[in-house]
Design an enzyme around this catalytic site. Structure first.
Site, PDB file in Angstrom:
ATOM      1  CG  ASP A  69      -1.836   1.190   1.295  1.00 14.38           C
ATOM      2  OD1 ASP A  69      -1.669   2.125   0.487  1.00 14.38           O
ATOM      3  OD2 ASP A  69      -2.732   1.204   2.171  1.00 14.38           O
ATOM      4  CE1 TYR A 102      -6.262  11.782 -11.958  1.00 11.24           C
ATOM      5  CE2 TYR A 102      -6.470  13.717 -13.374  1.00 11.24           C
ATOM      6  CZ  TYR A 102      -5.949  12.457 -13.125  1.00 11.24           C
ATOM      7  OH  TYR A 102      -5.096  11.886 -14.038  1.00 11.24           O
ATOM      8  CE  LYS A 144      -2.681  11.777 -11.487  1.00  8.81           C
ATOM      9  NZ  LYS A 144      -1.765  10.646 -11.276  1.00  8.81           N
TER      10      LYS A 144
END
Length: 263
Positions: free
Chosen positions: A64, A158, A162
């Site tokens: 993980d 998102y 990024k």
């Protein structure tokens, strides 16, 4: 062109499907020795078998990436099996909520995608960089996204994750360059596949009352080349940045988007 990746030890996160699978097979075809890491090893094993069928070695490690202790264990497993890590390719990540404004996005949704797309890459980079510094050699390729270069309505969480990955990439590049380590980011646009078809196109189709196929065509129309990228396009960019062909390139964002980020 010989990319001279034969025998290189490459750690790839998120290799089970889509871009991750394509990246794994591309490196295998070049003769690299692979360490395939992710939370679901059962999903990774079929890719490992494909890698071995190409004549390459593959070690599957349960990890993980959001847990620093597990990424340290990943690096240790790679060293125990192969003696070093030459290349790290961080593909693992998620898409976050789609079609939600920033004020509709919950803290839990925001935190989850930041953990997936930023913390995971940060942890794996921290785990492998000391060995690369010791050998004064290494390549790190993070898979970002063009929404982290332009922003996108309805994809705030998102996009933020990024953008953050870009900062991590550039800062690491400045810090480790003196040790002969290149750190770069591949920024895909939309990539054809289940996530694009079942989430992005489905969302647009629902909002506009059109078919998913029409939605895909509309997306392609936004790009200079009028086509959506394939997994293989992303894999080829990763190969380039992982090889010495790109030895003088570091800290860059390489859009692989058919000309969307430039518009």
């Amino acid at each position: 062109m010989n990319l001279q990746l034969n025998g290189k030890v490459v750690v790839i996160t998120g290799p089970a499907k889509g871009m991750g699978r394509a990246v794994s097979l591309a490196f295998a075809a070049e003769g690299a020795r692979l360490v395939l890491a992710g939370r679901d090893t059962a999903a990774i094993e079929p890719v490992a078998e494909e890698v071995r069928a190409l004549g390459a070695e593959a070690l599957v490690v349960k990890c993980d990436m959001a847990q620093a202790s597990q990424t340290q264990a990943l690096a240790a497993a790679a060293l125990a099996e192969f003696g070093q890590v030459d290349v790290l390719v961080n593909v693992a990540g998620g898409s976050g909520p789609i079609g939600k404004t920033g004020w509709e996005t919950t803290q839990e949704e925001f935190d989850e995608i930041v953990q997936l797309n930023m913390t995971g890459s940060f942890n794996t980079m921290r785990a492998v960089v000391p060995g690369m510094i010791e050998r004064r050699s290494g390549k790190i390729v993070n898979v970002g996204g063009t929404f982290g270069m332009r922003g996108r309505a309805g994809r705030m969480a998102y996009s933020a994750s990024k953008w953050g990955l870009r900062g991590i990439t550039k800062s690491f590049a400045l810090e480790v360059g003196e040790f002969g380590i290149n750190v770069n980011c591949v920024a895909p646009g939309m990539v054809d596949g289940p996530r694009f078809r079942d989430k992005v196109c489905a969302n647009m189709a629902s909002k506009l009352g059109i078919s998913p196929e029409e939605a895909a065509t509309r997306h392609a129309a936004d790009y200079a080349l009028k086509r959506v990228s394939l997994d293989s396009d992303i894999a080829n960019a990763c190969l380039f940045l992982a090889s010495d062909v790109s030895r003088q390139i570091t800290g860059v964002d390489l859009p692989v988007d058919g000309g969307w980020a430039l518009l």
